[in-house]
Design a protein around this motif. Structure first.
Motif, PDB file in Angstrom:
ATOM      1  N   MET A 167       0.843  -1.188   0.000  1.00 50.38           N
ATOM      2  CA  MET A 167       0.000   0.000   0.000  1.00 50.38           C
ATOM      3  C   MET A 167       0.880   1.241   0.000  1.00 50.38           C
ATOM      4  O   MET A 167       1.710   1.426   0.888  1.00 50.38           O
ATOM      5  CB  MET A 167      -0.897  -0.012   1.237  1.00 50.38           C
ATOM      6  N   THR A 168       0.740   2.099  -1.002  1.00 48.17           N
ATOM      7  CA  THR A 168       1.537   3.318  -1.099  1.00 48.17           C
ATOM      8  C   THR A 168       0.914   4.414  -0.249  1.00 48.17           C
ATOM      9  O   THR A 168      -0.268   4.722  -0.384  1.00 48.17           O
ATOM     10  CB  THR A 168       1.619   3.806  -2.560  1.00 48.17           C
ATOM     11  N   LEU A 169       1.718   4.999   0.634  1.00 44.42           N
ATOM     12  CA  LEU A 169       1.208   6.052   1.502  1.00 44.42           C
ATOM     13  C   LEU A 169       1.218   7.389   0.785  1.00 44.42           C
ATOM     14  O   LEU A 169       1.897   7.581  -0.227  1.00 44.42           O
ATOM     15  CB  LEU A 169       2.067   6.136   2.774  1.00 44.42           C
ATOM     16  N   LEU A 219      -6.505   1.816  15.044  1.00 43.57           N
ATOM     17  CA  LEU A 219      -6.869   1.582  13.651  1.00 43.57           C
ATOM     18  C   LEU A 219      -5.988   0.498  13.041  1.00 43.57           C
ATOM     19  O   LEU A 219      -6.467  -0.345  12.278  1.00 43.57           O
ATOM     20  CB  LEU A 219      -6.751   2.880  12.854  1.00 43.57           C
ATOM     21  N   ASP A 220      -4.728   0.513  13.393  1.00 45.96           N
ATOM     22  CA  ASP A 220      -3.813  -0.479  12.837  1.00 45.96           C
ATOM     23  C   ASP A 220      -4.087  -1.872  13.384  1.00 45.96           C
ATOM     24  O   ASP A 220      -3.917  -2.872  12.669  1.00 45.96           O
ATOM     25  CB  ASP A 220      -2.364  -0.078  13.138  1.00 45.96           C
ATOM     26  N   ARG A 221      -4.529  -1.943  14.632  1.00 45.05           N
ATOM     27  CA  ARG A 221      -4.851  -3.252  15.191  1.00 45.05           C
ATOM     28  C   ARG A 221      -6.101  -3.834  14.537  1.00 45.05           C
ATOM     29  O   ARG A 221      -6.252  -5.059  14.458  1.00 45.05           O
ATOM     30  CB  ARG A 221      -5.031  -3.163  16.711  1.00 45.05           C
ATOM     31  N   SER A 222      -7.002  -2.958  14.073  1.00 40.94           N
ATOM     32  CA  SER A 222      -8.182  -3.443  13.382  1.00 40.94           C
ATOM     33  C   SER A 222      -7.804  -4.061  12.045  1.00 40.94           C
ATOM     34  O   SER A 222      -8.307  -5.133  11.686  1.00 40.94           O
ATOM     35  CB  SER A 222      -9.173  -2.300  13.167  1.00 40.94           C
ATOM     36  N   ARG A 223      -6.917  -3.371  11.300  1.00 44.31           N
ATOM     37  CA  ARG A 223      -6.411  -3.923  10.048  1.00 44.31           C
ATOM     38  C   ARG A 223      -5.033  -3.322   9.794  1.00 44.31           C
ATOM     39  O   ARG A 223      -4.903  -2.105   9.665  1.00 44.31           O
ATOM     40  CB  ARG A 223      -7.335  -3.629   8.876  1.00 44.31           C
ATOM     41  N   PRO A 224      -3.998  -4.143   9.742  1.00 42.52           N
ATOM     42  CA  PRO A 224      -2.645  -3.626   9.540  1.00 42.52           C
ATOM     43  C   PRO A 224      -2.559  -2.729   8.307  1.00 42.52           C
ATOM     44  O   PRO A 224      -3.063  -3.067   7.236  1.00 42.52           O
ATOM     45  CB  PRO A 224      -1.808  -4.896   9.378  1.00 42.52           C
ATOM     46  N   GLY A 225      -1.936  -1.580   8.490  1.00 46.30           N
ATOM     47  CA  GLY A 225      -1.789  -0.602   7.415  1.00 46.30           C
ATOM     48  C   GLY A 225      -2.708   0.596   7.561  1.00 46.30           C
ATOM     49  O   GLY A 225      -2.385   1.689   7.100  1.00 46.30           O
ATOM     50  N   ASP A 246     -21.036   9.049  -6.047  1.00 48.65           N
ATOM     51  CA  ASP A 246     -21.565   8.316  -7.185  1.00 48.65           C
ATOM     52  C   ASP A 246     -20.563   7.246  -7.604  1.00 48.65           C
ATOM     53  O   ASP A 246     -19.828   7.389  -8.569  1.00 48.65           O
ATOM     54  CB  ASP A 246     -21.842   9.302  -8.333  1.00 48.65           C
ATOM     55  N   ASP A 247     -20.532   6.158  -6.808  1.00 47.90           N
ATOM     56  CA  ASP A 247     -19.555   5.082  -6.992  1.00 47.90           C
ATOM     57  C   ASP A 247     -18.133   5.651  -7.041  1.00 47.90           C
ATOM     58  O   ASP A 247     -17.398   5.508  -8.023  1.00 47.90           O
ATOM     59  CB  ASP A 247     -19.864   4.284  -8.258  1.00 47.90           C
ATOM     60  N   VAL A 248     -17.745   6.268  -5.941  1.00 52.20           N
ATOM     61  CA  VAL A 248     -16.448   6.929  -5.817  1.00 52.20           C
ATOM     62  C   VAL A 248     -15.394   5.926  -5.359  1.00 52.20           C
ATOM     63  O   VAL A 248     -15.599   5.188  -4.392  1.00 52.20           O
ATOM     64  CB  VAL A 248     -16.537   8.099  -4.813  1.00 52.20           C
ATOM     65  N   LEU A 249     -14.274   5.910  -6.048  1.00 47.47           N
ATOM     66  CA  LEU A 249     -13.145   5.076  -5.644  1.00 47.47           C
ATOM     67  C   LEU A 249     -12.338   5.792  -4.564  1.00 47.47           C
ATOM     68  O   LEU A 249     -11.869   6.912  -4.769  1.00 47.47           O
ATOM     69  CB  LEU A 249     -12.239   4.778  -6.839  1.00 47.47           C
ATOM     70  N   VAL A 250     -12.211   5.136  -3.423  1.00 47.04           N
ATOM     71  CA  VAL A 250     -11.371   5.647  -2.332  1.00 47.04           C
ATOM     72  C   VAL A 250     -10.099   4.814  -2.325  1.00 47.04           C
ATOM     73  O   VAL A 250     -10.144   3.614  -2.002  1.00 47.04           O
ATOM     74  CB  VAL A 250     -12.087   5.533  -0.968  1.00 47.04           C
ATOM     75  N   PRO A 251      -8.952   5.374  -2.681  1.00 46.06           N
ATOM     76  CA  PRO A 251      -7.713   4.586  -2.696  1.00 46.06           C
ATOM     77  C   PRO A 251      -7.420   3.989  -1.319  1.00 46.06           C
ATOM     78  O   PRO A 251      -7.754   4.581  -0.280  1.00 46.06           O
ATOM     79  CB  PRO A 251      -6.650   5.618  -3.094  1.00 46.06           C
ATOM     80  N   TRP A 252      -6.787   2.829  -1.312  1.00 44.58           N
ATOM     81  CA  TRP A 252      -6.502   2.155  -0.048  1.00 44.58           C
ATOM     82  C   TRP A 252      -5.718   3.041   0.910  1.00 44.58           C
ATOM     83  O   TRP A 252      -5.892   2.949   2.131  1.00 44.58           O
ATOM     84  CB  TRP A 252      -5.745   0.845  -0.293  1.00 44.58           C
ATOM     85  N   ASN A 253      -4.842   3.897   0.396  1.00 44.32           N
ATOM     86  CA  ASN A 253      -4.027   4.706   1.301  1.00 44.32           C
ATOM     87  C   ASN A 253      -4.819   5.823   1.975  1.00 44.32           C
ATOM     88  O   ASN A 253      -4.277   6.562   2.792  1.00 44.32           O
ATOM     89  CB  ASN A 253      -2.800   5.278   0.578  1.00 44.32           C
ATOM     90  N   ARG A 254      -6.106   5.922   1.617  1.00 37.22           N
ATOM     91  CA  ARG A 254      -6.968   6.924   2.265  1.00 37.22           C
ATOM     92  C   ARG A 254      -8.092   6.272   3.084  1.00 37.22           C
ATOM     93  O   ARG A 254      -9.009   6.950   3.518  1.00 37.22           O
ATOM     94  CB  ARG A 254      -7.548   7.867   1.214  1.00 37.22           C
ATOM     95  N   VAL A 255      -7.990   4.975   3.291  1.00 31.43           N
ATOM     96  CA  VAL A 255      -8.960   4.252   4.113  1.00 31.43           C
ATOM     97  C   VAL A 255      -8.343   4.041   5.496  1.00 31.43           C
ATOM     98  O   VAL A 255      -7.216   3.570   5.621  1.00 31.43           O
ATOM     99  CB  VAL A 255      -9.337   2.897   3.485  1.00 31.43           C
ATOM    100  N   PHE A 256      -9.115   4.379   6.561  1.00 29.42           N
ATOM    101  CA  PHE A 256      -8.604   4.294   7.927  1.00 29.42           C
ATOM    102  C   PHE A 256      -9.302   3.227   8.763  1.00 29.42           C
ATOM    103  O   PHE A 256      -8.736   2.737   9.746  1.00 29.42           O
ATOM    104  CB  PHE A 256      -8.762   5.646   8.640  1.00 29.42           C
ATOM    105  N   LEU A 257     -10.526   2.896   8.406  1.00 25.54           N
ATOM    106  CA  LEU A 257     -11.287   1.907   9.174  1.00 25.54           C
ATOM    107  C   LEU A 257     -12.328   1.300   8.240  1.00 25.54           C
ATOM    108  O   LEU A 257     -12.913   2.009   7.418  1.00 25.54           O
ATOM    109  CB  LEU A 257     -11.959   2.568  10.379  1.00 25.54           C
TER     110      LEU A 257
END
Length: 502
Positions: A1-3, A132-138, A270-281
């Protein structure tokens, strides 16, 4: 995952007013009154509010305010906004308070979604990163990178919590349009569909932080549980503004609305793509419930700073109005003003209490003490605070001349004679009473009042939550012992004193 890129080489540091205005012209899909707005800072409906924010951001570069409003970041070497500084000591916390006081005093307590308020939520996300990291690493690294990106570029933020008012009697699982949801996951990120209601400052912000409203954490569907942040020019993200408040052409009739209408907006995903590096939970309702209070610890504290200044503005205006019409010596008026003064003083004491009860979090930051009871009180006091000014101004709030009236040669002599006040001419009195009307009666004033009633969350729910977590164990034990003990002056066994009847 690119930060996110948070390197010092790409960081732009403190905003200036000019840079802020220019950065709003970013291609976002923004609509007002059925028309697309390409440049918010240049549009007549948004320009005064953008200019007011720009002027306040420029204070950070004023040598007289630089040390209070900014700090030197040890990691990048840049000077950053004080509101983005993670407080580790009581002095740090008090500096946050004092910097917010300067901002809100200059805005007369009208900026509910000020950059200092939202920056403190970003600090909360930074503080919560380990959970947040304990919920899902990264996810913790994502949260930290986003916080650093916002802080080192001095971004103006908004947040989106509430879901649309479609049918609150129905569960979103049964009607998915009721709440924002994740409809897909792929190697690039998550795809979200739905809407968020009443996103304050969205047209004038760089980014929006989306996190779960407490109202839906009890829902059955994990697809509704997500925290993420996006630039407001993200493809597929549509921003719809409400009707502006305080617009022209009535000159001095709307001095507050013209400068401080933060705008409220619906966000459509409207079906917006949220990149993985911007997901926190994601899909963790229990953590979302815990985190909601945790990441807002500092914003609740800063919110009290703003509310205190709003109360001071109401008190100052009410006092000036009372003096202008010669009622300031009346006992009932002084009592009303004293009530409003007590509200302002209590808010100051709440801030002191939050500092006195500050606690160190598991990440090492100093968080203000719990403000739940004071937030409930603030919403309860809102009606009474506005009513003091409304009752003192009475009918004078409604009937005041416009600037064109004052400039008219036929009208001006009549206005000077019949619409003057005690020791105040008709023009100055008109400006004062119109300010009072804007605080209490017109669209801007009603919006600001509604904000006080709803922005801290549902009042009934907050009272119930406060009751459920208030520790009554000790007083209940004493009361149980008290009612079980013999009453004074009576024998322990009353039956032993009753004589047998023949």
């Amino acid at each position: 995952m690119t930060l996110l890129d948070t390197s010092a080489a790409t960081a732009r540091g403190l905003l200036t007013g000019d840079r802020y205005r220019a950065e709003l012209d970013d291609g976002r899909e923004l609509y007002l009154d059925g028309r697309r707005v390409s440049d918010p800072a240049g549009h007549p409906a948004f320009r005064p509010a953008a200019d007011a924010l720009a002027d306040l951001l420029d204070l950070q570069h004023d040598p007289g305010h630089r040390e209070l409003l900014t700090y030197k970041d040890p990691e990048s070497g840049l000077r950053l906004a004080r509101a983005y500084q993670p407080p580790r000591t009581l002095d740090d916390l008090r500096l946050q308070r004092r910097s917010a006081e300067l901002w809100h005093a200059n805005a007369l307590g009208q900026h509910g979604r000020s950059p200092s308020f939202m920056a403190s939520i970003a600090v909360g996300v930074h503080d919560f990163r380990h959970q947040l990291d304990r919920s899902r690493p990264g996810f913790g690294a994502n949260a930290e990178a986003w916080y650093r990106y916002c802080a080192t570029n001095d971004l103006v933020l908004s947040h989106a919590l509430g879901d649309p008012q479609i049918d609150r009697s129905t569960d979103p699982v049964d009607d998915p349009d009721l709440a924002l949801r994740v409809v897909a996951e792929n190697d690039r990120g998550i795809v979200v569909r739905g809407a968020k209601q009443l996103t304050t400052l969205a047209p004038l912000a760089h980014e929006v932080l989306v996190y779960l409203s407490a109202s839906f954490t009890q829902g059955r569907g994990e697809q509704f549980v997500s925290w993420f942040a996006l630039p407001l020019n993200t493809p597929g993200l549509v921003t719809l503004c409400r009707e502006p408040l305080g617009a022209e052409p009535w000159g001095h009739a709307h001095p507050l609305g013209a400068r401080y209408d933060e705008q409220d907006a619906m966000l459509f995903f409207d079906d917006v793509l949220v990149p993985w590096n911007r997901v926190f939970l994601l899909k963790d309702a229990a953590l979302a419930r815990t985190g909601l209070a945790r990441i807002n610890a500092w914003s609740a504290y800063i919110g009290h700073v703003r509310y205190r200044e709003r109360l001071r503005t109401l008190l100052g205006t009410a006092t000036l109005v009372a003096e202008s019409i010669g009622v300031d010596g009346f006992r009932n008026i002084q009592e009303d003003l004293g009530r409003l003064a007590s509200y302002a003083e209590l808010t100051e004491l709440f801030l002191d209490a939050a500092e006195a009860r500050a606690v160190v979090t598991d990440s090492g930051l100093l968080a203000p003490g719990d403000t739940a009871a004071s937030r409930v009180w603030s919403a309860e006091a809102a009606d009474g605070a506005v009513d003091v000014l409304r009752r003192i101004g009475a009918s004078g709030l409604l009937m005041q001349p416009t600037e064109n009236d004052l400039a008219h040669p036929r009208l001006r002599p009549l206005l000077d004679r019949y619409m003057r006040g005690r020791g105040i001419d008709a023009e100055r009195k008109s400006r004062l009473l119109r300010l009072a009307w804007e605080l209490t009666g017109d669209g801007f004033g009603q919006r600001q009042h509604l904000y006080e009633l709803v922005h801290r969350g549902d009042l009934a729910r907050n009272r119930i939550n406060l009751f459920k977590r208030y520790d009554q164990s000790e007083v209940r034990r004493r009361l149980e012992e008290f009612i079980a003990a013999p009453r004074p002056g009576r024998p322990a066994d009353p039956s032993s004193t009753v004589e047998e009847q023949p």
